[in-house]
Design a protein around this motif. Sequence first.
Motif, PDB file in Angstrom:
ATOM      1  N   TYR A  80       0.836  -1.186   0.000  1.00 38.56           N
ATOM      2  CA  TYR A  80       0.000   0.000   0.000  1.00 38.56           C
ATOM      3  C   TYR A  80       0.879   1.247   0.000  1.00 38.56           C
ATOM      4  CZ  TYR A  80      -1.756   3.470   3.409  1.00 38.56           C
ATOM      5  OH  TYR A  80      -2.023   4.607   4.126  1.00 38.56           O
ATOM      6  N   VAL A  81       0.470   2.223  -0.787  1.00 45.95           N
ATOM      7  CA  VAL A  81       1.177   3.503  -0.833  1.00 45.95           C
ATOM      8  C   VAL A  81       0.286   4.607  -0.260  1.00 45.95           C
ATOM      9  CG1 VAL A  81       2.171   5.257  -2.357  1.00 45.95           C
ATOM     10  CG2 VAL A  81       2.561   2.812  -2.824  1.00 45.95           C
ATOM     11  N   ALA A  82      -0.940   4.723  -0.788  1.00 43.58           N
ATOM     12  CA  ALA A  82      -1.836   5.792  -0.357  1.00 43.58           C
ATOM     13  C   ALA A  82      -3.266   5.424  -0.728  1.00 43.58           C
ATOM     14  CB  ALA A  82      -1.459   7.112  -1.018  1.00 43.58           C
ATOM     15  N   ILE A  83      -4.205   5.949   0.050  1.00 45.53           N
ATOM     16  CA  ILE A  83      -5.618   5.804  -0.281  1.00 45.53           C
ATOM     17  C   ILE A  83      -6.294   7.163  -0.162  1.00 45.53           C
ATOM     18  CG2 ILE A  83      -5.797   3.369   0.352  1.00 45.53           C
ATOM     19  CD1 ILE A  83      -7.025   4.198   3.021  1.00 45.53           C
ATOM     20  N   GLY A 101     -12.108  12.992  -1.812  1.00 48.54           N
ATOM     21  CA  GLY A 101     -10.761  13.527  -1.649  1.00 48.54           C
ATOM     22  C   GLY A 101     -10.488  14.146  -0.305  1.00 48.54           C
ATOM     23  N   GLU A 102     -11.459  14.125   0.585  1.00 46.94           N
ATOM     24  CA  GLU A 102     -11.282  14.809   1.868  1.00 46.94           C
ATOM     25  C   GLU A 102     -10.480  13.990   2.869  1.00 46.94           C
ATOM     26  OE1 GLU A 102     -15.027  16.141   3.371  1.00 46.94           O
ATOM     27  OE2 GLU A 102     -15.319  17.606   1.754  1.00 46.94           O
ATOM     28  N   GLU A 103     -10.409  12.716   2.666  1.00 46.70           N
ATOM     29  CA  GLU A 103      -9.638  11.857   3.568  1.00 46.70           C
ATOM     30  C   GLU A 103      -8.563  11.136   2.772  1.00 46.70           C
ATOM     31  OE1 GLU A 103     -13.485  10.825   6.434  1.00 46.70           O
ATOM     32  OE2 GLU A 103     -12.155   9.256   5.710  1.00 46.70           O
ATOM     33  N   THR A 104      -7.355  11.189   3.278  1.00 51.07           N
ATOM     34  CA  THR A 104      -6.236  10.485   2.655  1.00 51.07           C
ATOM     35  C   THR A 104      -5.409   9.797   3.733  1.00 51.07           C
ATOM     36  OG1 THR A 104      -4.825  12.452   2.742  1.00 51.07           O
ATOM     37  CG2 THR A 104      -6.054  12.081   0.701  1.00 51.07           C
ATOM     38  N   MET A 105      -4.750   8.742   3.350  1.00 56.13           N
ATOM     39  CA  MET A 105      -3.837   8.043   4.243  1.00 56.13           C
ATOM     40  C   MET A 105      -2.629   7.618   3.428  1.00 56.13           C
ATOM     41  SD  MET A 105      -6.394   5.659   6.529  1.00 56.13           S
ATOM     42  CE  MET A 105      -5.058   5.206   7.640  1.00 56.13           C
ATOM     43  N   TYR A 106      -1.483   7.575   4.088  1.00 55.39           N
ATOM     44  CA  TYR A 106      -0.225   7.253   3.411  1.00 55.39           C
ATOM     45  C   TYR A 106       0.560   6.217   4.200  1.00 55.39           C
ATOM     46  CZ  TYR A 106      -1.092  11.579   0.830  1.00 55.39           C
ATOM     47  OH  TYR A 106      -1.644  12.575   0.042  1.00 55.39           O
ATOM     48  N   ALA A 107       1.279   5.398   3.471  1.00 56.19           N
ATOM     49  CA  ALA A 107       2.243   4.520   4.112  1.00 56.19           C
ATOM     50  C   ALA A 107       3.338   5.372   4.737  1.00 56.19           C
ATOM     51  CB  ALA A 107       2.837   3.562   3.091  1.00 56.19           C
ATOM     52  N   ASP A 108       3.897   4.887   5.824  1.00 57.96           N
ATOM     53  CA  ASP A 108       4.912   5.669   6.534  1.00 57.96           C
ATOM     54  C   ASP A 108       6.087   6.027   5.640  1.00 57.96           C
ATOM     55  OD1 ASP A 108       4.549   3.997   9.774  1.00 57.96           O
ATOM     56  OD2 ASP A 108       3.442   5.653   8.847  1.00 57.96           O
ATOM     57  N   PHE A 109       6.441   5.162   4.715  1.00 57.56           N
ATOM     58  CA  PHE A 109       7.636   5.402   3.913  1.00 57.56           C
ATOM     59  C   PHE A 109       7.460   6.499   2.865  1.00 57.56           C
ATOM     60  CE2 PHE A 109       5.900   3.180   0.336  1.00 57.56           C
ATOM     61  CZ  PHE A 109       5.244   2.066   0.835  1.00 57.56           C
ATOM     62  N   VAL A 110       6.217   6.992   2.672  1.00 53.73           N
ATOM     63  CA  VAL A 110       6.023   8.058   1.689  1.00 53.73           C
ATOM     64  C   VAL A 110       5.514   9.358   2.290  1.00 53.73           C
ATOM     65  CG1 VAL A 110       5.614   6.389  -0.145  1.00 53.73           C
ATOM     66  CG2 VAL A 110       3.656   7.430   1.038  1.00 53.73           C
ATOM     67  N   LYS A 111       5.237   9.354   3.574  1.00 46.95           N
ATOM     68  CA  LYS A 111       4.677  10.552   4.192  1.00 46.95           C
ATOM     69  C   LYS A 111       5.591  11.761   4.003  1.00 46.95           C
ATOM     70  CE  LYS A 111       1.740   8.469   7.729  1.00 46.95           C
ATOM     71  NZ  LYS A 111       1.547   8.232   9.176  1.00 46.95           N
ATOM     72  N   GLY A 112       4.963  12.844   3.588  1.00 46.17           N
ATOM     73  CA  GLY A 112       5.710  14.077   3.373  1.00 46.17           C
ATOM     74  C   GLY A 112       6.340  14.171   1.997  1.00 46.17           C
ATOM     75  N   ARG A 113       6.350  13.084   1.244  1.00 45.49           N
ATOM     76  CA  ARG A 113       6.958  13.092  -0.090  1.00 45.49           C
ATOM     77  C   ARG A 113       5.927  12.899  -1.201  1.00 45.49           C
ATOM     78  NH1 ARG A 113      10.553   9.210  -1.528  1.00 45.49           N
ATOM     79  NH2 ARG A 113       9.513   7.612  -0.271  1.00 45.49           N
ATOM     80  N   THR A 158      -9.242   0.285  -7.125  1.00 44.34           N
ATOM     81  CA  THR A 158     -10.463   0.755  -6.502  1.00 44.34           C
ATOM     82  C   THR A 158     -10.464   0.413  -5.014  1.00 44.34           C
ATOM     83  OG1 THR A 158     -11.539  -1.324  -7.113  1.00 44.34           O
ATOM     84  CG2 THR A 158     -11.810   0.524  -8.623  1.00 44.34           C
ATOM     85  N   ASN A 159     -11.318   1.062  -4.299  1.00 48.05           N
ATOM     86  CA  ASN A 159     -11.615   0.836  -2.876  1.00 48.05           C
ATOM     87  C   ASN A 159     -10.708   1.605  -1.934  1.00 48.05           C
ATOM     88  OD1 ASN A 159     -13.563  -0.848  -3.803  1.00 48.05           O
ATOM     89  ND2 ASN A 159     -12.563  -2.737  -3.194  1.00 48.05           N
ATOM     90  N   TYR A 160     -11.334   2.136  -0.923  1.00 50.27           N
ATOM     91  CA  TYR A 160     -10.636   2.896   0.126  1.00 50.27           C
ATOM     92  C   TYR A 160     -10.219   1.901   1.200  1.00 50.27           C
ATOM     93  CZ  TYR A 160      -9.928   6.708   3.513  1.00 50.27           C
ATOM     94  OH  TYR A 160      -9.405   7.595   4.411  1.00 50.27           O
ATOM     95  N   ASN A 161      -9.129   1.190   0.914  1.00 53.21           N
ATOM     96  CA  ASN A 161      -8.732   0.044   1.717  1.00 53.21           C
ATOM     97  C   ASN A 161      -7.246  -0.172   1.530  1.00 53.21           C
ATOM     98  OD1 ASN A 161      -8.192  -2.716   2.438  1.00 53.21           O
ATOM     99  ND2 ASN A 161     -10.380  -3.109   2.359  1.00 53.21           N
ATOM    100  N   ARG A 162      -6.539  -0.384   2.632  1.00 53.39           N
ATOM    101  CA  ARG A 162      -5.084  -0.518   2.558  1.00 53.39           C
ATOM    102  C   ARG A 162      -4.605  -1.953   2.342  1.00 53.39           C
ATOM    103  NH1 ARG A 162      -3.477   2.310   8.079  1.00 53.39           N
ATOM    104  NH2 ARG A 162      -5.375   1.230   8.703  1.00 53.39           N
ATOM    105  N   ASN A 163      -5.509  -2.902   2.409  1.00 50.53           N
ATOM    106  CA  ASN A 163      -5.119  -4.304   2.306  1.00 50.53           C
ATOM    107  C   ASN A 163      -4.963  -4.708   0.849  1.00 50.53           C
ATOM    108  OD1 ASN A 163      -4.824  -7.053   2.399  1.00 50.53           O
ATOM    109  ND2 ASN A 163      -6.658  -7.448   3.609  1.00 50.53           N
ATOM    110  N   PRO A 164      -3.752  -5.075   0.415  1.00 52.66           N
ATOM    111  CA  PRO A 164      -3.565  -5.432  -0.993  1.00 52.66           C
ATOM    112  C   PRO A 164      -4.262  -6.730  -1.384  1.00 52.66           C
ATOM    113  CG  PRO A 164      -1.580  -5.897   0.250  1.00 52.66           C
ATOM    114  CD  PRO A 164      -2.496  -5.154   1.176  1.00 52.66           C
TER     115      PRO A 164
END
Length: 120
Positions: A47-50, A55-67, A98-104
């Motif tokens: 997972y990278v981002a959802i 568009g009001e809610e986003t989440m990022y994997a720790d390794f990409v936060k801020g980049r 598709t889907n707002y879900n972090r599980n690959p």
Amino acid sequence: QVQLQESGGGSVQTGGSLTLSCAASGFVFRASGMAWFRQRGNGEREYVAIISWNGEETMYADFVKGRFTVSRDNTNNLLLLQMNNLTPDDSAVYYCATNYNRNPNSRRNWGQGTQVTVSS
């Protein structure tokens, strides 16, 4: 039929930037949460981002936060991933899904992927 087509991958040097796009069709994009994943070499898809449907809610994997920044254009059915300060560890095939879900491993639709290569 759901179709997801990524574009924008390529080769850059460390510290460079790329913007990935995903053109979506065949479903109600504006009502669908979306995701970006990547697969490095023979590794597992991660997972990278959802992003939520609006568009009001986003989440990022720790390794990409801020980049990396995920965004969407619901008028044109586009999902975007702005990637800055890239490193060789970011080299991978990037997939939109598709889907707002972090599980690959969850059931979803996938694009074909676009290759990103970062050289040192």
